[in-house]
Enzyme design. Structure first.
Site, PDB file in Angstrom:
ATOM      1  N   GLU A 176      42.536  73.113  40.104  1.00  0.00           N
ATOM      2  CA  GLU A 176      43.646  73.235  41.067  1.00  0.00           C
ATOM      3  C   GLU A 176      43.162  72.954  42.476  1.00  0.00           C
ATOM      4  O   GLU A 176      43.791  72.218  43.238  1.00  0.00           O
ATOM      5  CB  GLU A 176      44.198  74.667  41.013  1.00  0.00           C
ATOM      6  CG  GLU A 176      45.547  74.756  40.422  1.00  0.00           C
ATOM      7  CD  GLU A 176      46.126  76.169  40.485  1.00  0.00           C
ATOM      8  OE1 GLU A 176      47.088  76.392  39.757  1.00  0.00           O
ATOM      9  OE2 GLU A 176      45.633  77.034  41.249  1.00  0.00           O
ATOM     10  N   ASP A 211      47.504  77.286  21.484  1.00  0.00           N
ATOM     11  CA  ASP A 211      47.871  77.669  20.122  1.00  0.00           C
ATOM     12  C   ASP A 211      47.010  78.844  19.635  1.00  0.00           C
ATOM     13  O   ASP A 211      45.799  78.879  19.872  1.00  0.00           O
ATOM     14  CB  ASP A 211      47.621  76.440  19.228  1.00  0.00           C
ATOM     15  CG  ASP A 211      48.208  76.579  17.841  1.00  0.00           C
ATOM     16  OD1 ASP A 211      49.414  76.786  17.739  1.00  0.00           O
ATOM     17  OD2 ASP A 211      47.448  76.478  16.861  1.00  0.00           O
TER      18      ASP A 211
HETATM   19  C1  GLC Z   1      50.876  77.958  15.733  1.00  0.00           C
HETATM   20  C2  GLC Z   1      51.809  76.766  15.739  1.00  0.00           C
HETATM   21  C3  GLC Z   1      52.167  76.468  14.326  1.00  0.00           C
HETATM   22  C4  GLC Z   1      50.913  76.107  13.570  1.00  0.00           C
HETATM   23  C5  GLC Z   1      49.868  77.208  13.692  1.00  0.00           C
HETATM   24  C6  GLC Z   1      48.508  76.732  13.283  1.00  0.00           C
HETATM   25  O1  GLC Z   1      51.467  79.113  15.276  1.00  0.00           O
HETATM   26  O2  GLC Z   1      52.908  77.027  16.553  1.00  0.00           O
HETATM   27  O3  GLC Z   1      53.100  75.439  14.230  1.00  0.00           O
HETATM   28  O4  GLC Z   1      51.201  75.910  12.224  1.00  0.00           O
HETATM   29  O5  GLC Z   1      49.723  77.640  15.020  1.00  0.00           O
HETATM   30  O6  GLC Z   1      47.980  75.852  14.222  1.00  0.00           O
END
Ligand code: GLC
Length: 548
Positions: A262, A210
Site C-alpha cells: 500500500e 479461501d
Molecule cells: C471454499 C470455497 C469452496 C471450495 C473450498 C475448498 O470453501 O468457497 O468453493 O470448495 O473452499 O477450496
C-alpha cells in the site's frame, strides 16, 4: 428503548463497498465454448457499472483440472487457458478500474491442486524429503501403515487422507485432488507472500482468502470426535485443524505484505477472510494487523426469524467495531443454496435432502423472491459492505432439477452420490430472453439452464419497473447517496415483527410478520415491494424513509 451502535471510523473503500462476486465459469462466455471467460466478464463491465457495484470478486481463474471448480489451483501466477490469458486479466482489471470498479482475486492457500508442480515433485520424492515437507505426508497407523494417520474426514465426504504408492498418506481436507500445504514450512510461507505481491503488481485491489481458518494443523495429529461438515466447521473447541490460534500469525504476515505494498503503490488494498468459525472467533481475524474483513456467515445461516436476524446483525456490528473493522453482509455465494430459494422453502428444510429427493413445488418462488428483495434492502442500509453473488440481482433461484450426469461438484462424487452439492447455484446466468444459452454465449452452457430462465434474464428485466434488477439498481444508487457514511445505527422499536433502524435521519424498516405495519411519519424513498402503499408496510417488505 432505542440503542445506538457505533461504527468504526475510516474512509477506506472496502468499509462500505458493494462487492459483486463473479463465478467466471458461469458469468459470460465470449468465445462460445460453453464456459465463461475473462473476455466475457470484461464485456459486461458496463452492466456492472450501471448496477452500481464498487468492486468485483473473481472466483479462482487459475490453471486447474477443475476438480473443485478451480479451487484446485495448479499455478497461482497464471490464468486458465479456458478463461483466457494474463493479458486478458490485465485488460479486465484496467477496464474495471476505468469504470471505478476495484478487483478482488481469490487466493487459495490451504491446498494446491495435485497438478501443481510442487505436489508432482512431492509424490515423486521420497518420504522425509524437502519436497514432501511442503505438504502433509505421514505414515499410516496399523501394522503395515495401512490405516490413515488420523480419523479426520474430508469436508466433501470420505476420509481426509489418501495413500501414495510408496505407502505414505497425504492430507486433503477437501477433495483427493487438493493436497493440504504445510504452513509451518518457510518455503510455503514465502511463496504465498510473493503470490500476494504478484497480483497486487498486476493491479488487484484485494484478496478473498479461501479456507483461512484451516491452514494450521495440530502438530500431534490427534483424532477428532466429530466428523467436520462444511458450514458447521470451526465450532469445536481446540479442533485439530480448524480455527487454531497459530493461523493469526499467518494473517499478520500477509497483512504486513499488503501494508507495505500500500505504501509502495499508494493504493488501498484489502483482504477478506473466508473463515467458517464460531461468531466469537470472527473478531480475532479482524484485528487491525490481520484481515480487513471477514464474511459474515452467521447472518447467512439465519432462518427467516426476526429475533435471530436482529441478534446476528447486532453482534456483527458490535464485533466489527470492537476491532476497528466494518461488518459484511452476504446472502448467497457459490457454496450455498441461493437465498431466494432458502427463503421460499419451509423453515427447517434440509437443503441437500430437498435437492436430492424433494419436490421443486416445496419452494414458494414468489415468497422467496419477495423476502430476498426485503432482506437485500435491509442489508444495503446497514453499516458495512455487502457482497452480491452473480444472478441474485435477477432474483435467480437454485436450479433444483440438475440431472445426475451433469453434476460436477466433488461433493457429489465424494458423498457417493448421496448429496448433489453446489452446482445448482453455479448455473450460467441468463442475459437474454431467448437464444443460445440465453445470451451466456453462442456455444451452449456447461451446466444446463432451466427452460424458463429467459424470463429471469437481464433483457427481460432491464428498464422494467418493479423488476428485481431495477430494484437493485435503484437501491444501490440510493444507498450511495443516503446510507453510505451515514454513521452509527440506532435501533428503532416499531413493532415486534419489524427490524427497524435509523442512521443520520434515514430510516430502514423490514416487516418480518404476516400483517401490515403502519408507516411512520416521513418521506418514503424506496420499497422492496412496489405494490406497497404509502400508509402501510406489507408483510415481507422493506422500506427506506427520510425522517421529516
Ligand atoms: C471454499 C470455497 C469452496 C471450495 C473450498 C475448498 O470453501 O468457497 O468453493 O470448495 O473452499 O477450496
Amino acid at each position: 428503548m432505542s440503542e445506538t451502535i457505533h461504527v468504526a471510523a475510516g474512509n477506506e473503500w472496502w468499509r462500505n463497498a458493494v462487492v459483486y462476486q463473479v463465478y467466471p465459469r458461469s458469468f459470460a462466455d465470449a468465445n462460445g465454448d460453453g464456459t465463461g471467460d475473462v473476455e466475457g466478464i470484461r464485456s459486461r463491465i458496463p452492466y456492472l457499472a450501471q448496477l452500481g457495484v464498487n468492486a468485483i470478486w473473481m472466483n479462482p481463474w487459475y490453471p486447474s483440472p477443475l476438480l473443485d471448480g478451480g479451487y484446485d489451483v495448479a499455478d497461482y501466477r497464471s490464468i486458465a487457458p479456458m478463461f483466457g490469458t494474463l493479458d486478458d486479466a490485465k485488460r479486465l482489471i484496467a477496464d474495471a478500474h476505468d469504470a471505478g470498479i476495484r478487483v478482488i482475486v481469490d487466493l487459495v492457500p490451504n491446498h494446491t491442486s495435485w497438478d501443481h508442480k510442487w505436489f508432482v515433485e512431492a509424490v515423486a520424492a521420497t518420504p522425509g524429503s524437502a519436497a514432501r515437507d511442503r505438504y502433509i505426508f505421514r505414515d499410516g497407523k496399523g501394522e503395515n501403515g495401512e490405516l490413515p494417520p488420523t480419523n479426520w474426514s474430508s469436508v466433501f465426504g470420505g476420509p481426509a487422507w489418501s495413500r501414495c504408492e510408496d505407502g505414505q498418506w497425504y492430507l486433503h481436507l477437501f477433495d483427493i485432488s487438493q493436497p493440504d500445504l504445510n504452513w509451518t514450512n518457510p518455503e510455503v510461507r514465502a511463496e504465498f507472500c510473493d503470490i500476494f505481491r504478484f497480483w497486487v503488481d498486476l493491479g488487484a485491489d484485494g484478496f478473498r482468502v479461501d479456507v483461512s481458518h484451516g491452514l494450521i494443523k495440530d502438530p500431534d495429529f490427534p483424532d477428532v470426535d466429530l466428523a467436520s461438515e462444511i458450514l458447521t466447521v470451526g465450532h469445536i473447541e481446540n479442533h485439530p485443524h480448524w480455527d487454531r490460534d497459530e493461523v493469526h500469525e499467518i494473517n499478520r504476515e500477509w497483512r504486513a505484505v499488503l501494508d507495505a505494498k500500500e505504501v509502495e503503490l499508494g493504493r488501498e488494498l484489502m483482504m477478506v477472510a473466508e473463515a467458517w468459525v464460531k461468531p466469537e472467533s470472527v473478531p480475532l481475524y479482524l484485528r487491525p494487523d490481520e484481515y480487513h474483513q471477514s464474511f459474515n456467515f452467521d447472518f447467512l445461516g439465519c432462518p427467516w426469524d426476526v429475533g435471530q436476524m436482529r441478534a446476528s446483525i447486532n453482534r456483527a456490528l458490535v464485533d466489527a467495531a470492537s476491532v476497528g473493522s466494518s461488518a459484511t453482509w452476504v446472502l448467497s455465494n457459490h457454496d450455498v443454496v441461493r437465498h431466494a430459494t432458502r427463503y421460499g422453502l419451509p423453515g427447517g428444510t434440509d437443503y441437500q435432502e430437498w435437492l436430492m429427493h424433494g419436490s421443486p413445488e416445496l419452494c414458494d418462488h414468489t415468497l422467496g423472491v419477495q423476502r430476498a428483495r426485503a432482506v437485500t434492502m435491509m442489508l444495503l442500509a446497514l453499516p458495512g459492505s455487502t457482497y452480491i453473488y452473480q444472478g441474485e440481482e435477477l432474483g435467480l433461484h437454485e436450479v433444483h432439477g440438475l440431472p445426475h450426469e451433469v453434476l460436477d461438484d466433488p461433493v457429489w462424487r465424494r458423498s457417493e452420490h448421496t448429496r448433489k452439492g453446489r452446482d445448482g447455484c453455479r448455473v450460467p446466468i441468463p442475459w437474454t430472453t431467448a437464444g443460445s444459452s440465453f445470451g451466456f454465449g453462442s456455444g451452449g452452457s456447461w451446466l444446463p439452464q432451466p427452460s424458463d430462465w429467459g424470463a429471469q434474464s437481464v433483457e427481460a428485466q432491464d428498464g422494467v419497473p418493479g423488476s428485481v434488477l431495477e430494484l437493485y439498481r435503484s437501491a444501490l444508487a440510493l444507498r450511495a447517496s443516503s446510507w453510505v457514511n451515514s454513521g452509527d445505527l440506532t435501533w428503532v422499536e416499531l413493532d415486534p415483527y419489524a427490524i427497524a433502524f435509523e442512521r443520520n435521519g434515514y430510516l430502514c424498516i423490514t416487516n418480518f410478520g404476516d400483517s401490515e405495519i403502519q408507516l411512520p411519519d416521513g418521506d418514503l424513498l424506496l420499497a422492496s415491494d412496489n405494490s406497497a402503499d404509502t400508509t402501510t408496510i406489507a408483510a415481507n417488505t422493506t422500506v427506506w424513509m427520510r425522517r421529516p
